[in-house]
Motif scaffolding. Sequence first.
Motif, short mmCIF file in Angstrom:
data_model
loop_
_atom_site.label_atom_id
_atom_site.label_comp_id
_atom_site.label_asym_id
_atom_site.label_seq_id
_atom_site.Cartn_x
_atom_site.Cartn_y
_atom_site.Cartn_z
N GLU A 91 0.83 -1.22 0.00
CA GLU A 91 0.00 0.00 0.00
C GLU A 91 0.86 1.26 0.00
OE1 GLU A 91 -3.53 -0.50 2.89
OE2 GLU A 91 -2.15 -2.14 3.37
N GLY A 92 2.12 1.11 0.39
CA GLY A 92 3.02 2.26 0.39
C GLY A 92 2.99 3.07 1.66
N GLY A 93 2.12 2.74 2.59
CA GLY A 93 2.04 3.47 3.86
C GLY A 93 0.97 2.87 4.74
N LEU A 94 0.93 3.33 6.00
CA LEU A 94 -0.07 2.84 6.94
C LEU A 94 -1.46 3.31 6.54
CD1 LEU A 94 1.66 3.54 10.38
CD2 LEU A 94 1.22 1.31 9.39
N THR A 95 -2.44 2.45 6.76
CA THR A 95 -3.82 2.88 6.54
C THR A 95 -4.21 3.89 7.62
OG1 THR A 95 -6.12 2.17 6.41
CG2 THR A 95 -4.70 0.89 7.86
N ARG A 96 -4.90 4.94 7.21
CA ARG A 96 -5.37 5.95 8.15
C ARG A 96 -6.84 5.75 8.50
NH1 ARG A 96 -0.39 6.83 7.88
NH2 ARG A 96 0.52 8.90 8.20
N THR A 97 -7.50 4.82 7.81
CA THR A 97 -8.95 4.64 8.01
C THR A 97 -9.31 3.22 8.41
OG1 THR A 97 -9.28 4.03 5.68
CG2 THR A 97 -9.41 6.38 6.24
#
Length: 612
Positions: free
Chosen positions: A518-524
């Motif tokens: 995903e390229g980064g942590l999920t924020r949702t």
Amino acid sequence: MNQNKSQKTSGRGFWSLFVTQFQGAFSDNILQNLVIFMILGLNLSLAEKHEIAEKVNALFCLPFILFSLYGGFLADRFSKRSVTIAVKIFEIAVMSFVCAGLVWQHRQFLLMGIFLMGIHSAFFGPSKYGLLPELLAEKKLSWGNGLIEFGTYTAIILGGVAAALMHTFFGANQAWSGVVLIALAFFGLGASLGITRVPAADPARKFRLNFAGQIFQIFSSVRQDRRLALAFLGNAYFSFLGALLLLNMFFYGAYVLHVGDVQISYLKIALALGIGLGSVAAGYASGGRIEHGLIPYGAFGLSIISIMLAIPGWSFNAALAWLALLGFMGGFFIVPVSAILQHQPEPSKKGEVLAAANWLSFVGSFLASGVYYILTGIFNLSPLQIFLFGGVLTFAGAIFVLVLSPDSFVRAFLWLATHTIYRLRVEGLENFPRRGGVLLISNHVSFVDWLLIMAAADRPVRILMGKDYYDKPWVKPFAKVPRVIPIPPEIRPREVIQALHECGQVIQKGDVVCIFAEGGLTRTGEMQPFRRGFEHMMKSAMSGINQPSVPPVIVPAALIGLWGSIFSFEGGKFLWKKPPQFPRTITVRFGPPLPPSATPEEVQAAVEGLME
């Protein structure tokens, strides 16, 4: 394939092997202890008693050095069940010979009987351990090893007690002990007939008379696999330490605790019971996988408790407690080592590799007799000082292994974390390839995802991590040990492409690399679209002239239960929130492998399917 599956889900074959192994270990220990008790009862000097006890150990170990490799040949060339049955028939003949020695009270006959039982066990060992992965599914291998070790050391307990009782009860009529041993051999033969029929692993294998050359060839092959090589050394050292301390036990009881034969057998009971219970605990603590993170705990535990036993003044009951704890830590050490030895080799070479490991372990036991002679006969060390020697040597060995393989320390830390802060459940581990290059692709929920992935897999995993996160002072020391791969930020595309190419080369060499696509942590809490960078990795892994024999694959993985933890972004903040559940149950689920050509959309769909 269906036949193989039915074999691995049938409990009868495993339990028949369990009983066969139990009987063999029980009879072995009756014989060895009976001979030693008879010798201790003779009017001999302490030096003469030491010498005969060393001979008993050496005569039992020598056949393993001479014949283990031939046992490995038979275990690969023929059905391991057939080899086991033949070995049990041989045991009946050996115990008949022993019975004659007991009738005539002939010391040389009895010592020869111990040597012949060593031959029996040398040929049985590779088939016994080789049968386990053929009778049990991989997720039950640690459990099966734990039970086999528990049964073995329970048999050692009961064998020592039975020998003391038989020596006392039959007195001068030890021929009855021989009758009991013959009856037990017939019982073991009957149990071996219940083992599930399995085919020969390599029916075309050629016999080699030069076992020294074969040993060298196997060791050269094993050296290419650091994990397997360290398991070889760990198994050999455990045998060395066990033989040294068991030799010491008779004299510790007689000359330090000042107790008789039956009480000495209680000391061995405490040690063996501890190993058995520790083995079962290690099997369950492994959580359905090979958990080599337990090995450092076992090694340092063995060291500390051996040093504690060197302190003078312990009562008999306190010594029993310390020996039980020493055995418990030994179980934590040997179960994952045994599981690695059974799981890691190629199936067609498993018999010979296990035979070589068995050979090396009994070289360790044989050397223990020589070391014991040097310590007592030349340096005049007391039983307490021998415990101290064993503890210091084990501590030095544990430090050496941590320096040589620091990822075992990280694995130990992860095991502790996933049994305190988290409760880790691993599903689909059978989908994780045993060997060959793997690109592991998972969703990204929290800062500790990489640690949980490493804890769940039973192979070393190299994590691809953003360099800005990797360079944080509280991350880098931990990340360097398991060889985490830092990747530059996207604002430097040329360096990113070069890093992806290098990751592909790592996969091509047969390593496991994990990325969070995903390229980064999920924020949702919802999964973001997967990026295409991993396609560069797989193209690199599939290019070039040095193509691996096992093609690399993509394995999808899903982290479930992390959203809402303190390391996730739930509530719009990291860390600064109260965890709603402690300890928190986390599931890591592995899916079936995908081809190296799989697209980001296909991989994302596979990960989403695992989360349902």
